[in-house]
Design a protein around this motif. Structure first.
Motif, PDB file in Angstrom:
ATOM      1  N   PRO A 130      38.088  40.845  27.841  1.00 58.90           N
ATOM      2  CA  PRO A 130      37.705  42.039  28.677  1.00 58.90           C
ATOM      3  C   PRO A 130      38.309  42.114  30.247  1.00 58.90           C
ATOM      4  CG  PRO A 130      36.212  39.842  29.054  1.00 58.90           C
ATOM      5  CD  PRO A 130      37.422  39.853  28.164  1.00 58.90           C
ATOM      6  N   VAL A 131      38.647  42.579  30.636  1.00 58.50           N
ATOM      7  CA  VAL A 131      40.091  42.689  31.927  1.00 58.50           C
ATOM      8  C   VAL A 131      39.068  42.994  33.428  1.00 58.50           C
ATOM      9  CG1 VAL A 131      41.791  44.491  32.948  1.00 58.50           C
ATOM     10  CG2 VAL A 131      40.947  45.005  30.189  1.00 58.50           C
ATOM     11  N   LYS A 132      39.729  42.053  33.426  1.00 60.57           N
ATOM     12  CA  LYS A 132      39.040  41.745  34.932  1.00 60.57           C
ATOM     13  C   LYS A 132      39.203  42.590  36.070  1.00 60.57           C
ATOM     14  CE  LYS A 132      38.755  36.757  34.239  1.00 60.57           C
ATOM     15  NZ  LYS A 132      38.644  35.182  35.171  1.00 60.57           N
ATOM     16  N   ILE A 133      38.330  43.075  36.865  1.00 63.81           N
ATOM     17  CA  ILE A 133      38.281  43.638  38.064  1.00 63.81           C
ATOM     18  C   ILE A 133      39.328  43.232  38.823  1.00 63.81           C
ATOM     19  CG2 ILE A 133      37.432  45.100  40.450  1.00 63.81           C
ATOM     20  CD1 ILE A 133      35.261  45.037  38.465  1.00 63.81           C
ATOM     21  N   PRO A 134      40.539  43.832  39.357  1.00 63.25           N
ATOM     22  CA  PRO A 134      41.874  43.294  40.543  1.00 63.25           C
ATOM     23  C   PRO A 134      41.092  42.613  41.520  1.00 63.25           C
ATOM     24  CG  PRO A 134      42.280  44.814  39.387  1.00 63.25           C
ATOM     25  CD  PRO A 134      41.328  45.277  38.701  1.00 63.25           C
ATOM     26  N   PRO A 135      41.213  42.119  42.821  1.00 61.25           N
ATOM     27  CA  PRO A 135      40.887  42.057  43.925  1.00 61.25           C
ATOM     28  C   PRO A 135      41.008  42.782  44.405  1.00 61.25           C
ATOM     29  CG  PRO A 135      41.674  39.671  42.605  1.00 61.25           C
ATOM     30  CD  PRO A 135      42.219  41.273  41.999  1.00 61.25           C
ATOM     31  N   LYS A 136      42.051  43.493  44.798  1.00 59.72           N
ATOM     32  CA  LYS A 136      42.259  44.859  45.648  1.00 59.72           C
ATOM     33  C   LYS A 136      40.818  45.949  45.408  1.00 59.72           C
ATOM     34  CE  LYS A 136      46.734  45.542  46.622  1.00 59.72           C
ATOM     35  NZ  LYS A 136      48.128  46.787  46.219  1.00 59.72           N
ATOM     36  N   VAL A 137      41.212  45.789  44.049  1.00 59.68           N
ATOM     37  CA  VAL A 137      39.902  46.691  43.638  1.00 59.68           C
ATOM     38  C   VAL A 137      38.850  46.574  44.486  1.00 59.68           C
ATOM     39  CG1 VAL A 137      38.697  47.964  41.794  1.00 59.68           C
ATOM     40  CG2 VAL A 137      41.226  48.179  42.464  1.00 59.68           C
TER      41      VAL A 137
END
Length: 127
Positions: A65-72
Motif C-alpha cells: 500500500p502507498v501511504k498517504i503523505p503527511p502533507k496530504v
C-alpha cells in the motif's frame, strides 16, 4: 534420504496434478496433494470463506500500500474543518480515510479522501 522413501516418493503422485509428493513437507499420502495443489486448495477455501486468498502466486501479489503523505493528510483535515464527515465529532481522534477503498480501486487523490473519527472509520471498514 533412504531408497525406500525415494521408491515411495515415485509411487505416490499428487491426486490432482500427478506431480510426485514430497513426504518431508508433510503433504504426502495423508492429503494426496503436492505443495502447489495444497496451496491452491487453501487459497480457494480462504477466498470462499474470508473473501480474499490466503497467499498469492509471486507474480500476482498485490503491491504494497502507498501511504498517504503527511502533507496530504493535513490538507484533508484542514479542508474538512477537523470534523468527522460522518458524525460531525470534533473531540475524537481523526483518521484520513479513503471514500473508495484502495482494495476496490480507490486512489490517494484528495477527492477520494475524507476525515473520519476513529469510531466511524473503524465501523466503516474497507467498503
Amino acid at each position: 534420504m533412504s531408497i525406500k522413501i525415494i521408491e515411495l516418493h515415485e509411487l505416490t503422485p499428487c491426486v490432482h496434478c500427478g506431480e510426485a509428493l514430497c513426504f518431508e513437507k508433510g503433504y504426502g499420502p495423508e492429503f494426496g496433494l503436492c505443495s502447489q495443489c495444497a496451496e491452491t486448495v487453501a487459497n480457494l477455501y480462504w477466498l470462499v470463506h474470508a473473501g480474499e486468498p490466503l497467499t498469492w502466486p509471486r507474480d500476482e501479489r498485490p503491491a504494497a500500500p502507498v501511504k498517504i503523505p503527511p502533507k496530504v493528510k493535513w490538507s484533508i483535515l484542514r479542508r474538512d474543518g477537523f470534523k468527522c464527515q460522518h458524525c460531525g465529532a470534533e473531540d475524537r481522534p481523526l483518521h484520513v480515510d479513503h471514500i473508495v477503498a484502495r482494495v476496490n480501486g480507490g486512489t490517494n487523490d484528495e477527492s477520494n479522501l475524507q476525515a473520519l473519527c476513529d469510531k466511524c472509520n473503524l465501523r466503516k471498514g474497507a467498503k
